[in-house]
Design a protein around this motif. Structure first.
Motif, PDB file in Angstrom:
ATOM      1  N   ASP A  10       0.836  -1.211   0.000  1.00 41.27           N
ATOM      2  CA  ASP A  10       0.000   0.000   0.000  1.00 41.27           C
ATOM      3  C   ASP A  10       0.867   1.256   0.000  1.00 41.27           C
ATOM      4  O   ASP A  10       0.583   2.220  -0.732  1.00 41.27           O
ATOM      5  CB  ASP A  10      -0.924   0.014   1.216  1.00 41.27           C
ATOM      6  CG  ASP A  10      -2.039  -1.013   1.125  1.00 41.27           C
ATOM      7  OD1 ASP A  10      -2.256  -1.567   0.019  1.00 41.27           O
ATOM      8  OD2 ASP A  10      -2.690  -1.273   2.154  1.00 41.27           O
TER       9      ASP A  10
ATOM     10  N   GLU B 274       0.914   4.018  -2.935  1.00 39.70           N
ATOM     11  CA  GLU B 274       0.630   5.433  -2.677  1.00 39.70           C
ATOM     12  C   GLU B 274       1.785   6.315  -3.141  1.00 39.70           C
ATOM     13  O   GLU B 274       1.561   7.383  -3.723  1.00 39.70           O
ATOM     14  CB  GLU B 274       0.376   5.655  -1.187  1.00 39.70           C
ATOM     15  CG  GLU B 274      -0.976   5.180  -0.726  1.00 39.70           C
ATOM     16  CD  GLU B 274      -1.201   5.434   0.755  1.00 39.70           C
ATOM     17  OE1 GLU B 274      -0.802   6.507   1.253  1.00 39.70           O
ATOM     18  OE2 GLU B 274      -1.769   4.545   1.409  1.00 39.70           O
TER      19      GLU B 274
ATOM     20  N   ALA C 252       1.543   9.161  -5.981  1.00 40.43           N
ATOM     21  CA  ALA C 252       1.960  10.530  -5.696  1.00 40.43           C
ATOM     22  C   ALA C 252       3.022  10.987  -6.684  1.00 40.43           C
ATOM     23  O   ALA C 252       3.007  12.126  -7.157  1.00 40.43           O
ATOM     24  CB  ALA C 252       2.475  10.635  -4.264  1.00 40.43           C
TER      25      ALA C 252
END
Length: 70
Positions: free
Chosen positions: A54, A58, A62
């Motif tokens: 995860d 992420e 980003a």
């Protein structure tokens, strides 16, 4: 008539026969506990792995968003 070794062997055999069931129960309980600990370790490993995946996802998202904003 019988030697000392014979009586020692007979005594050891008798002791083994008396202790056989309790030792087996202890071995089964120990194996069960080891398997339970193994299951907990596997579960913790998978949770940590998912958490890391995860975080990486992420960070990737980003990074991609930052590149689009340039």
């Amino acid at each position: 008539m019988f030697s000392e070794e014979f009586w020692f062997g007979a005594g050891a055999f008798a002791a083994l026969m008396l202790l056989r069931k309790p030792v087996r129960k202890l071995a089964v309980m120990t194996a069960g506990a080891v398997l339970a600990v193994g299951d907990k370790v596997k579960e913790a490993y998978h949770e940590i792995k998912e958490e890391i995946e995860d975080i990486v996802a992420e960070a990737y998202a980003a990074n991609m968003a930052a590149k689009k904003g340039e």
